[in-house]
Design an enzyme around this catalytic site. Structure first.
Site, short mmCIF file in Angstrom:
data_model
loop_
_atom_site.label_atom_id
_atom_site.label_comp_id
_atom_site.label_asym_id
_atom_site.label_seq_id
_atom_site.Cartn_x
_atom_site.Cartn_y
_atom_site.Cartn_z
N GLY A 145 0.76 -1.24 0.00
CA GLY A 145 0.00 0.00 0.00
C GLY A 145 0.79 1.29 0.00
N PRO A 176 4.62 -5.26 -0.75
CG PRO A 176 6.87 -4.72 -1.12
CD PRO A 176 5.98 -5.66 -0.33
N GLY A 177 3.70 -3.56 -3.76
CA GLY A 177 3.54 -3.71 -5.21
C GLY A 177 3.96 -2.42 -5.88
CB CYS A 197 -16.10 2.80 -29.50
SG CYS A 197 -15.35 2.81 -31.13
CD GLU A 198 -16.94 2.21 -23.46
OE1 GLU A 198 -17.61 3.05 -22.81
OE2 GLU A 198 -17.33 1.06 -23.71
CE1 TYR A 214 -2.31 -3.51 -8.40
CE2 TYR A 214 -0.99 -1.58 -7.83
CZ TYR A 214 -1.52 -2.81 -7.50
OH TYR A 214 -1.25 -3.36 -6.27
C1 LIG Z 1 -3.00 -5.16 -3.97
C2 LIG Z 1 -2.46 -5.77 -2.74
C3 LIG Z 1 -1.15 -5.47 -2.32
C4 LIG Z 1 -0.24 -4.49 -3.02
O1 LIG Z 1 -0.67 -3.19 -2.88
P1 LIG Z 1 0.27 -1.98 -3.38
O2 LIG Z 1 -0.55 -0.78 -3.09
O3 LIG Z 1 0.52 -2.18 -4.82
O4 LIG Z 1 1.51 -2.02 -2.56
C5 LIG Z 1 -0.68 -6.13 -1.21
N1 LIG Z 1 -1.46 -7.02 -0.53
C6 LIG Z 1 -2.71 -7.31 -0.90
C7 LIG Z 1 -3.49 -8.30 -0.14
C8 LIG Z 1 -3.27 -6.70 -2.01
O5 LIG Z 1 -4.52 -6.98 -2.38
#
Ligand SMILES: *Cc1c(COP(=O)(O)O)cnc(C)c1O
Length: 423
Positions: free
Chosen positions: A239, A274-275, A346-347, A375
């Site tokens: 997050g 983390p993502g 087409c949106e 994402y």
């Molecule tokens: C999407 C998600 C993440 C990653 O969130 P980021 O905001 O990209 O860091 C981590 N854990 C869970 C369970 C998620 O659904």
């Protein structure tokens, strides 16, 4: 800091010019910098170096196996949310003992696949899932390692669609109700209770919601201990936000310091998921201007730049009204006008930018959509029957296509015309 920089007026990814890659690969495409991916992973992971921890990259943010494999080689694990992501993580060579499985809707097949693979933890999100997991594990004659995803009811102060830790969201089990579930699980023959997990939302730019969450989790772990249930893993989710525009998210180091302080006195291994913070600014999307046009009405005129990528390729602007900085790949443009940068779909909702002050560009110019590593490709679809675009990774002065652009044949792969339809 990332490795997308202008040199002599030309956008480079590490040591290669973006236009040189476009010439060979065609447009649109996603472009990732290996040096940036590595740097961001290490900056995050090493901030926790002095505590027992595991960094499980959130696969859904960028799931190409080349990217997963890179993080695996740096000691990372994976946070998955489907059987498909488990398959990717394993194919990428990530040790199943470093894989954790989140998500509210795991099917029987997916639970079985996770158990068969020997993953580290299932983050269970409901009582029914617990019972299903226990019976699937019993059938297979194994024990399922479990954390419950608790919902701490903390406001992450981010976009409503990416808030997950409020009691009105579908995720997790209200923290106050989960004690009974832990006691129940502790008595189940094929469940081994191991941890507490949570994930309160995405693109957070404040540390305080994380600290508040951890404080609640810590209190809860104390109550579990009183019941004789000991916790080996505390999973704080992902997050952490990034800079898209003028946000001021904390540096991973600051985030880590706050969390480590709050963790002190706990014996558990810390898990992080983390993502975005790792991949978001390690990737861009490159698109080519197809047309420019001006639509005039009564007292106003509106300028459009129509590009060859749209909401099917990068959906965040349409989906969340998200902002992505966009820049011409060649920096020689000086006359600005206010434009909408739109795709071919087409949106009306198909746009990459709205009312953006943008240098005047022409047909054939290349544009870079920044901060597109998270994402981006993973949310792409085939809407309007558009083949999904290529993904490319750069390392120094080399680049490789890590996912081919889809072909027309792939678009209809698996489809057939039954005889009762055939003429
Ligand atoms: C999407 C998600 C993440 C990653 O969130 P980021 O905001 O990209 O860091 C981590 N854990 C869970 C369970 C998620 O659904």
């Amino acid at each position: 800091m990332n490795h997308f920089q202008y040199k002599n007026g030309e956008l480079f990814c590490e040591d290669i010019s973006v236009s040189a890659i476009a010439k060979e690969v065609g447009t649109p495409f996603y472009l990732y910098s290996k040096a940036t991916l590595t740097r961001h992973f290490k900056a995050f992971d090493s901030s926790f170096a002095d505590v027992d921890h595991l960094t499980c990259f959130a696969v859904k943010s960028c799931s190409n196996i080349a990217v997963l494999s890179l993080f695996g080689s740096l000691g990372g694990g994976a946070d998955i949310v489907s059987g498909g992501e488990l398959f990717r993580a394993i194919r990428a060579g990530i040790d199943p003992k470093r894989i954790i499985y989140s998500g509210v809707g795991k099917s029987v097949e997916e639970l079985r696949y996770g158990l068969k693979s020997g993953i580290l933890l299932f983050n269970v999100e409901s009582e029914q899932e617990l019972h299903r997991l226990n019976s699937v594990a019993a059938e297979m004659g194994v024990t399922a390692p479990v954390s419950f995803r608790v919902n701490p009811d903390v406001d992450p102060k981010t976009h409503a669609y990416i808030s997950t830790g409020l009691s009105k969201n579908k995720f997790g089990i209200p923290i106050n109700e989960s004690l009974d579930l832990y006691i129940q699980a502790d008595d189940m023959a094929n469940i081994e209770v191991k941890g507490v997990s949570c994930h309160i939302g995405s693109q957070l730019t404040l540390i305080s919601p994380f600290v508040e969450t951890l404080r609640k989790v810590k209190g809860f772990v104390g109550r579990l201990e009183e019941k004789g249930i000991s916790i080996q893993y505390i999973d704080l989710g992902g997050g952490l936000g990034i800079v898209y525009d003028d946000e001021e998210p904390p540096h991973p180091q600051e985030y880590a310091e706050a969390i480590k302080e709050e963790m002190s006195g706990l014996e558990a291994t810390l898990i992080l998921e983390p993502g975005r913070v790792i991949v978001g600014n390690a990737g861009i999307m490159v698109t080519e201007v197809q047309y420019t046009k001006t639509n005039r009405g009564g007292d106003h005129e509106k300028h459009f730049v129509v590009v060859d990528a749209g909401m099917s390729d990068l959906s965040r602007p349409s989906l969340y009204g998200a902002y992505h900085a966009i820049q011409p790949v060649k920096e020689d443009k000086a006359v600005f006008q206010v434009v909408d940068i739109v795709g071919p779909i087409c949106e009306t909702g198909d746009f990459l930018a709205k009312d953006m002050a943008f240098p005047r560009v022409e047909q054939g110019d290349l544009l870079a959509v920044l901060s597109a590593g998270a994402y981006g490709f993973t949310m792409a679809s085939n809407y309007n029957s558009r083949p999904r675009v290529a993904e490319v990774m750069v390392a120094g002065d080399q680049f490789k296509i890590i996912r081919q652009r889809e072909s027309m044949e792939q678009l209809i792969q698996g489809e057939s015309i039954p005889e009762f339809v055939e003429k």
